[in-house]
Design a protein around this motif. Structure first.
Motif, short mmCIF file in Angstrom:
data_model
loop_
_atom_site.label_atom_id
_atom_site.label_comp_id
_atom_site.label_asym_id
_atom_site.label_seq_id
_atom_site.Cartn_x
_atom_site.Cartn_y
_atom_site.Cartn_z
N LYS A 166 31.62 42.67 42.05
CA LYS A 166 32.25 43.60 41.42
C LYS A 166 30.31 44.27 40.82
O LYS A 166 29.49 43.94 40.02
N HIS B 271 28.99 46.70 38.78
CA HIS B 271 29.02 47.91 37.93
C HIS B 271 27.53 48.90 37.67
O HIS B 271 26.77 48.63 37.78
N VAL C 21 33.12 50.02 37.55
CA VAL C 21 33.02 48.96 38.04
C VAL C 21 33.87 49.01 39.51
O VAL C 21 34.54 50.13 39.72
N GLN D 199 34.86 47.26 42.84
CA GLN D 199 35.07 45.32 43.20
C GLN D 199 35.63 45.54 44.47
O GLN D 199 36.66 46.16 45.07
N LYS E 283 36.73 47.70 49.72
CA LYS E 283 38.28 47.56 49.11
C LYS E 283 39.40 48.43 49.77
O LYS E 283 38.97 49.00 50.00
N GLU F 163 28.57 40.91 39.36
CA GLU F 163 28.73 40.25 39.45
C GLU F 163 29.40 39.75 40.75
O GLU F 163 30.16 39.95 41.20
N VAL G 84 32.06 37.38 42.40
CA VAL G 84 33.49 36.99 41.73
C VAL G 84 33.73 35.52 42.82
O VAL G 84 34.09 34.70 41.54
#
Length: 115
Positions: free
Chosen positions: A26, A28, A41, A43, A62, A84, A86
């Motif tokens: 992710k 941000h 965000v 992802q 994505k 981040e 995941v």
């Protein structure tokens, strides 16, 4: 030459988690609209990492409403708030361009394990 390396060291970010191709992340992002600032965000799966110093980038893919969307992010960009991790994926290649031709369950990446 030392002056260039010193400037590059000042602009590099040290808060980026270690991730590889096949991992789901992710990202941000700080988006500035007029005078307002918000976090957006993005992802997806990392399909490519270009190593380097300040010019290193990574590509995240994505699928949004049936359409594949890829975005290239500079790792040391000030517009990235944080990244981040995941999940980690088990892949045998560093460039996952073959995912562009796959869809549905065929485009899944197997998990690597715990992190």
């Amino acid at each position: 030459m030392n002056i260039i390396k010193k400037i590059e060291q000042e602009n590099m970010r040290l808060d980026i988690p270690p991730f590889r191709s096949g991992d789901m992340v992710k990202v941000h992002l700080r988006i500035v609209e007029g005078e307002k600032e918000r976090i957006q965000v993005f992802q997806g799966n990392v399909i490519r990492i270009k190593r380097g110093t300040t010019n290193s980038t990574f590509t995240v893919r994505k699928v949004s409403e049936g359409v594949g969307v890829e975005r290239i992010f500079p790792i040391h960009s000030p517009f990235i708030d944080h990244i981040e991790l995941v999940s980690q994926g088990r892949v045998r290649r560093s460039r996952l361009y073959y995912l562009r031709a796959l869809k549905g369950k065929a485009a899944r990446i197997k998990p690597r394990g715990h992190f």
